[in-house]
Design a protein around this motif. Structure first.
Motif: not given
Length: 84
Positions: A15-17, A37-40, A45-46, A50-52
């Motif tokens: 998140r900091a990155s 299926r690895t990273v749904p 969305d999350s 944090v990042l536009r």
């Protein structure tokens, strides 16, 4: 899997990155396979909180949308680069 687990950053570091990247005000194109299926795809969305980003969810694609739907993804990348 073990190597990834041992060397991958913590969620707070990630998140900091993303916050640091966002503070640079550079255009970001986020491409995500909706059937990943690895990273749904719900994680997009999350990340976008944090990042536009310009977001491209790719229908009928998994973890490698740039390969699974190359034509569609390449068109979007070209348009994104031309606009920025």
């Amino acid at each position: 899997m073990v190597s990834t687990r041992l060397h991958y950053a913590t969620p707070d570091m990630i998140r900091a990155s993303y916050r640091t990247l966002d503070s640079l005000h550079k255009p970001v194109l986020l491409i995500w396979g909706k059937e990943d299926r690895t990273v749904p795809s719900r994680y997009a969305d999350s990340l976008r909180k944090v990042l536009r980003t310009d977001y491209m969810p790719v229908e009928d694609a998994g973890h490698l949308p740039q390969m699974e739907k190359a034509g569609q993804v390449n068109e979007r990348i070209i348009a994104f680069l031309a606009a920025h």
